[in-house]
Design an enzyme around this catalytic site. Structure first.
Site, PDB file in Angstrom:
ATOM      1  N   LYS B 116      18.623  43.386  61.161  1.00 25.50           N
ATOM      2  CA  LYS B 116      19.697  43.330  60.586  1.00 25.50           C
ATOM      3  C   LYS B 116      20.414  41.793  60.721  1.00 25.50           C
ATOM      4  CE  LYS B 116      20.447  48.078  59.975  1.00 25.50           C
ATOM      5  NZ  LYS B 116      21.097  49.501  60.555  1.00 25.50           N
ATOM      6  N   LYS B 158      27.086  47.601  65.610  1.00 23.19           N
ATOM      7  CA  LYS B 158      25.661  48.111  64.853  1.00 23.19           C
ATOM      8  C   LYS B 158      24.610  47.939  65.680  1.00 23.19           C
ATOM      9  CE  LYS B 158      27.059  48.142  60.053  1.00 23.19           C
ATOM     10  NZ  LYS B 158      26.434  47.906  58.789  1.00 23.19           N
ATOM     11  N   GLY B 164      19.467  55.040  60.042  1.00 26.26           N
ATOM     12  CA  GLY B 164      19.892  56.322  60.030  1.00 26.26           C
ATOM     13  C   GLY B 164      21.403  56.855  60.579  1.00 26.26           C
ATOM     14  N   GLY B 165      22.130  55.681  61.061  1.00 27.43           N
ATOM     15  CA  GLY B 165      23.563  55.778  61.567  1.00 27.43           C
ATOM     16  C   GLY B 165      23.231  55.783  62.969  1.00 27.43           C
ATOM     17  N   LYS B 201      33.170  43.104  60.500  1.00 24.62           N
ATOM     18  CA  LYS B 201      34.608  43.641  59.900  1.00 24.62           C
ATOM     19  C   LYS B 201      34.337  45.164  59.250  1.00 24.62           C
ATOM     20  CE  LYS B 201      39.053  42.498  58.198  1.00 24.62           C
ATOM     21  NZ  LYS B 201      39.515  42.945  59.343  1.00 24.62           N
ATOM     22  N   VAL B 203      35.447  47.029  56.223  1.00 24.18           N
ATOM     23  CA  VAL B 203      35.724  46.818  54.941  1.00 24.18           C
ATOM     24  C   VAL B 203      36.807  48.127  54.689  1.00 24.18           C
ATOM     25  CG1 VAL B 203      35.340  46.635  52.609  1.00 24.18           C
ATOM     26  CG2 VAL B 203      33.885  45.464  54.376  1.00 24.18           C
ATOM     27  N   GLU B 275      21.174  47.706  49.872  1.00 24.31           N
ATOM     28  CA  GLU B 275      22.563  48.481  50.081  1.00 24.31           C
ATOM     29  C   GLU B 275      23.687  47.613  50.245  1.00 24.31           C
ATOM     30  OE1 GLU B 275      20.924  52.625  52.188  1.00 24.31           O
ATOM     31  OE2 GLU B 275      22.029  51.093  53.467  1.00 24.31           O
ATOM     32  N   ARG B 292      11.314  50.332  51.333  1.00 26.74           N
ATOM     33  CA  ARG B 292      10.805  51.650  51.087  1.00 26.74           C
ATOM     34  C   ARG B 292      11.168  52.548  49.832  1.00 26.74           C
ATOM     35  NH1 ARG B 292      14.617  54.964  52.874  1.00 26.74           N
ATOM     36  NH2 ARG B 292      15.956  54.345  54.546  1.00 26.74           N
ATOM     37  N   ARG B 338      22.292  66.762  48.904  1.00 24.75           N
ATOM     38  CA  ARG B 338      21.057  66.968  49.981  1.00 24.75           C
ATOM     39  C   ARG B 338      21.363  68.455  50.354  1.00 24.75           C
ATOM     40  NH1 ARG B 338      19.761  61.485  53.058  1.00 24.75           N
ATOM     41  NH2 ARG B 338      20.030  60.008  51.112  1.00 24.75           N
TER      42      ARG B 338
END
Lengths: 71, 446
Positions: B116, B158, B164-165, B201, B203, B275, B292, B338
């Protein structure tokens, strides 16, 4: 004598207590991993850890004993 | 076009890929772990190869076993689906080196977006805005605390190699930051082999809006509009829709052009998703790229009439897109829910055996599922058991059809999030399109 049981099937990710540790009601004793999610398992009542019945990496089913407590 | 394709995945997405392969006359090879021996994707494929024990590390992440299965069955290409090995550059490279086509972008493009921190730099150079934060990974928790003080709390912590969090947390104070830093770093290291962390930051009242792209191997790319995916829990999406009720034509075009600029910068080929966070004033910031197919790709298919898996196969086989941006339809509105095997109140996993399952049918309704009555939902894999998609001429019709379909949906034997999905879709806030990423957090607090 009370036992802390797995509330769901999963893999034991971490054991947070050792024999002899004093735990309070609601304190997490084991962390299970199920479906890519970490789920802490708390003791229902207070007590002293008599025996840890699982190792990290073990697979457990719902209802399996994880930790034995003495009050 | 390929004659035989191996699908290196399981569950609903393996079946989804199978369906398109069959329509195109391509033979299919499924792979499976011991836990999936009787799974639908295994029964439906032309051939199936066992690749190992139930835990993913011993089967669906076992690169050597999967490549061997492809060689033994004579599959010319591998479709990785989503999750698992789909964004693993080493897997894509290993396949290529053994003469098997990886249905996705080049290993270099995967790697460029896999970190990232590196992705952020690439995106900035392409002239696309990113959320303010640490420029690159932070060396220590003290450096993280210093930068957080500069950009102001709350900040997002992060993992550079996360997904996936996992390894990701919002923190509101230095105390929280110090606590969260070590645990998230350790978790990222355990999951992704690298514990590198960075800061962004937070948002305020953001929406999660993503752009679907298709880029062929001949330098031509198009964007297939946006998907609104703000309704999430634990950073995993629950309800998605296309188009976004918040995005206007100007923003749609700007985001689409930004997405293509990023793709050009990394020589991207195949389907991909960019994203973005969009704030209240309709400013957008790049978050990450998924190199993907996405879980929520059906909503795009429902409004464009395109089969994204078909285009992934065609592009991987070297075919040009053969259509222009102006040729792409945007017909009506589609919503996806989902369905997760989880307790709707506590949102905790609920493994077990499905005793009974009735899927809804009707005009504009699509089900992508990987299980049936009798299937066991095991703790080894993610909790999603299926996706329900509803399409209508407009958003109101899509919502009405989704409500009806959710009411008709039956799963017994395990707990599912169906009650939560019904409540979300029936809520005034959803009807108003007031979907920010805190939708479910604030839901629990009402």
């Amino acid at each position: 004598m009370a036992t802390v049981q797995a509330s769901m099937a999963g893999i034991v990710l971490r054991v947070l207590v050792q024999p002899g540790d004093r735990v309070e009601a609601g304190q997490d004793v084991v962390v299970l991993e199920s479906m890519k999610m970490e789920v802490p398992i708390p003791a229902e009542g207070a007590g002293v850890v008599a025996e840890v019945l699982v190792n990290e990496g073990d697979f457990v089913n719902e209802g399996d004993d994880l930790v034995r407590l003495e009050s | 076009m390929f004659r035989k394709v191996l699908i290196a995945n399981r569950g609903e997405i393996a079946r989804r890929i199978l369906r398109t392969c069959r329509r195109l006359g391509i033979a299919t090879v499924a792979v499976y772990s011991d836990a999936d021996e009787k799974a639908l994707h295994v029964r439906e494929a032309d051939e199936a190869v066992r690749i190992g024990e139930a835990p993913v590390a011993k089967s669906y992440l076992n690169i050597e076993a999967i490549l061997r299965a492809a060689e033994e069955t004579g599959a010319e290409a591998i479709h990785p689906g989503y999750g698992l090995l789909s964004e693993n550059a080493d897997f894509a490279r290993a396949a290529m080196e053994r003469g098997i086509r990886f249905i996705g972008p080049s290993p270099e493009a995967i790697a460029a977006m896999g970190s990232k921190v590196a992705a952020r730099e690439t995106v900035k150079r392409a002239g696309v805005p990113v959320v303010p934060g640490s420029e690159g990974a932070v060396a220590s928790v003290d450096e993280a605390a210093r930068i957080a003080a500069e950009i102001g709390y709350p900040v997002m912590l992060k993992a550079s190699y996360g997904g996936g969090g996992i390894g990701m947390q919002v923190v509101h104070s230095e105390e929280e930051l110090r606590k969260a830093f070590a645990s998230n770093s350790a978790r990222a290291k355990a999951y992704f082999g690298n514990g590198e962390m960075f800061l962004e930051k937070r948002v305020q009242r953001p929406r999660h809006v993503e752009i679907q792209v298709l880029c062929d191997g001949h330098g031509h790319g198009v964007y297939l509009w946006e998907r609104e995916c703000s309704i999430q829990r634990r950073h995993q999406k629950v309800v998605e829709e296309a188009p976004s009720p918040f995005v206007d034509e100007a923003l749609r075009r700007d985001m689409g052009e930004a997405a293509l600029a990023i793709c050009r910068a990394i020589g991207y080929e195949n389907a991909g998703t960019l994203e973005f966070l969009v704030d209240e004033e309709k400013h957008f910031y790049f978050l990450e790229m998924n190199t993907r197919l996405q879980v929520e790709h059906p909503v795009t298919e429902m409004i464009t009439g395109l089969d994204l898996v078909e285009w992934q196969l065609r592009i991987a086989a070297g075919e040009p897109l053969g259509f222009e941006q102006g040729d792409i339809r945007r017909d009506g509105h589609a919503i996806e829910c989902r369905v997760y095997a989880e307790d709707p109140e506590r949102m905790l996993p609920s493994p077990g055996t499905i005793a009974r399952m009735v899927l809804p049918e009707g005009e504009g309704i699509r089900n992508d599922v990987g299980v049936e009555a009798g299937s066991e939902i095991t703790p080894f894999y993610d909790p999603m058991i299926g996706k329900l998609i509803a399409h209508g001429r407009d958003r109101a019709e899509a919502i009405a059809r989704m409500k009806q379909a959710l009411d008709a949906y039956v799963i017994e034997g395990i707990r599912s999030n169906l009650p939560l999905l019904r409540a979300i879709v029936a809520s005034d806030r959803f009807a108003a399109g007031d979907t920010t990423t805190d939708f479910l957090e604030s839901w629990g607090k009402r």
